[in-house]
Design a protein around this motif. Structure first.
Motif, PDB file in Angstrom:
ATOM      1  N   VAL A  76      25.321  -1.621 -18.019  1.00 45.52           N
ATOM      2  CA  VAL A  76      25.415  -1.228 -16.609  1.00 45.52           C
ATOM      3  C   VAL A  76      25.480  -2.508 -15.772  1.00 45.52           C
ATOM      4  O   VAL A  76      24.498  -3.255 -15.693  1.00 45.52           O
ATOM      5  N   ILE A  77      26.659  -2.776 -15.212  1.00 47.57           N
ATOM      6  CA  ILE A  77      26.815  -3.947 -14.338  1.00 47.57           C
ATOM      7  C   ILE A  77      27.035  -3.385 -12.938  1.00 47.57           C
ATOM      8  O   ILE A  77      28.004  -2.653 -12.700  1.00 47.57           O
ATOM      9  N   ARG A  78      26.130  -3.699 -12.007  1.00 47.59           N
ATOM     10  CA  ARG A  78      26.206  -3.087 -10.670  1.00 47.59           C
ATOM     11  C   ARG A  78      25.512  -3.990  -9.662  1.00 47.59           C
ATOM     12  O   ARG A  78      24.998  -5.055 -10.007  1.00 47.59           O
ATOM     13  N   GLY A  79      25.465  -3.552  -8.402  1.00 43.41           N
ATOM     14  CA  GLY A  79      24.906  -4.370  -7.328  1.00 43.41           C
ATOM     15  C   GLY A  79      23.394  -4.496  -7.412  1.00 43.41           C
ATOM     16  O   GLY A  79      22.696  -3.589  -7.890  1.00 43.41           O
ATOM     17  N   ILE A  80      22.892  -5.623  -6.903  1.00 41.86           N
ATOM     18  CA  ILE A  80      21.454  -5.907  -7.001  1.00 41.86           C
ATOM     19  C   ILE A  80      20.616  -4.962  -6.137  1.00 41.86           C
ATOM     20  O   ILE A  80      19.395  -4.874  -6.312  1.00 41.86           O
ATOM     21  N   ASP A  81      21.263  -4.239  -5.230  1.00 42.91           N
ATOM     22  CA  ASP A  81      20.502  -3.261  -4.444  1.00 42.91           C
ATOM     23  C   ASP A  81      19.928  -2.170  -5.352  1.00 42.91           C
ATOM     24  O   ASP A  81      19.021  -1.443  -4.931  1.00 42.91           O
ATOM     25  N   LEU A  82      20.425  -2.081  -6.582  1.00 39.96           N
ATOM     26  CA  LEU A  82      19.904  -1.061  -7.506  1.00 39.96           C
ATOM     27  C   LEU A  82      18.950  -1.654  -8.539  1.00 39.96           C
ATOM     28  O   LEU A  82      18.452  -0.942  -9.404  1.00 39.96           O
TER      29      LEU A  82
END
Ligand code: GLU
Length: 307
Positions: A200-206
């Protein structure tokens, strides 16, 4: 004809890597969401893995009609070709219900009708007060899952070790909202498992949602994917680019410029001239030269830094 650089070749596919991009169709792609798409795509393709799209369309009142189709068209215009069929979360409600019931049968859930102001008064860490009520609320309630007083930690591919004590930092959290909609945390865990997502590569807000997701995975007996959180893009006032802050839609006519800008933002080092090439050529360079360790270990990056 399929371009082997941007579309995985079924024969050389790395079956153990499955990545995904999971937009919520609340608005068209903006530069911030494009970044998450590009980063997850490059990491998957660099590892000859699959890259899936999941449309997180669980909140109809916030989803203008046609937005999911628009996002898919934008991804195509950027040369970001996905594998297989797009999974729409709106088609998965029965599955989420089944998982909710399993957690209930295991005695891990309880109804809660606390309001936002009440939770604010608790310091935004839910104190479990509905657990000790003499009688459960009968109307206007959501369902929370219980958490434990222990550290949940994981090794983020980009940000390093991250740990949270859910009891102290978050409290029992919502998996079914008061409006009857399934909460993101439950749906994301259900579908990362269903789609066998390994990365899972995603934004740091998550980043701070991840321990909640790991908690649910452990209660549901699901494997834990590998996580990597990229910095989020902020505007000149320091706000996350998002629909709420009126982030403009990416202009697909500028696809090559925006892709090179994304690569720079992700700490990669493309030559300026790459901007003159087609999206497919830029992505090919991006895949061949992808270095996840070069992604900045930062929470935010101003939008105009990579101009
Ligand atoms: N749908 C979420 C969003 O658009 C992303 C979910 C995820 O990547 O886990 O912010």
């Amino acid at each position: 004809m399929t371009d082997p650089a941007t579309h995985s070749d079924q024969h050389s596919l790395n079956k153990s890597y499955i990545g995904r991009f999971a937009p919520s169709p609340t608005g068209p792609l903006h530069f911030g969401s494009l970044m998450a798409a590009v980063a997850s795509f490059l990491d998957a393709r660099f590892q000859q893995g699959q890259w899936l799209i999941r449309m997180e369309d669980l909140d109809p009142p916030r989803e203008p009609p046609g937005t999911a189709e628009l996002i898919l068209q934008q991804l195509q215009d950027f040369g970001l070709k996905w594998d297989g069929d797009v999974l729409f979360q709106s088609s998965r409600l029965e599955k989420y219900q089944g998982l909710l019931e399993k957690l209930q049968q295991d005695g891990l859930c309880f109804p809660c009708d606390c309001t936002r102001p009440q939770i604010k008064m608790m310091g935004n860490v839910y104190d479990g007060s509905c657990l000790s009520r003499a009688s459960p609320p009968l109307t206007n309630y959501g369902i929370r899952v219980r958490v434990e007083d222990k550290l949940i930690s994981f090794q983020d591919l980009i940000q390093g070790e991250y740990a949270q004590n859910l009891k102290q930092d978050i409290g029992d959290f919502t998996i079914l909202r008061k409006d009857g909609l399934f909460a993101y945390q439950l749906a994301v865990v259900a579908d990362d498992d269903y789609q066998q997502v390994s990365h899972v590569i995603r934004g740091i807000d998550l980043l701070d949602s991840t321990p909640r997701q790991i908690h649910l995975q452990s209660k549901l007996g699901f494997p834990e994917p590998i996580y990597g959180h990229i910095p989020i893009v902020v505007n000149s006032s320091g706000q996350k680019l998002s629909k709420q802050h009126f982030a403009p839609s990416v202009n697909t006519e500028d696809a090559n410029k925006l892709l090179v800008k994304s690569l720079r933002f992700l700490g990669q080092n493309p030559a300026k001239e790459l901007m003159l090439e087609s999206p497919a050529t830029i992505l090919k360079w991006g895949i061949e030269n992808w270095d996840i360790q070069a992604v900045p270990k930062l929470a935010t990056i101003p939008e105009d830094i990579a101009k």
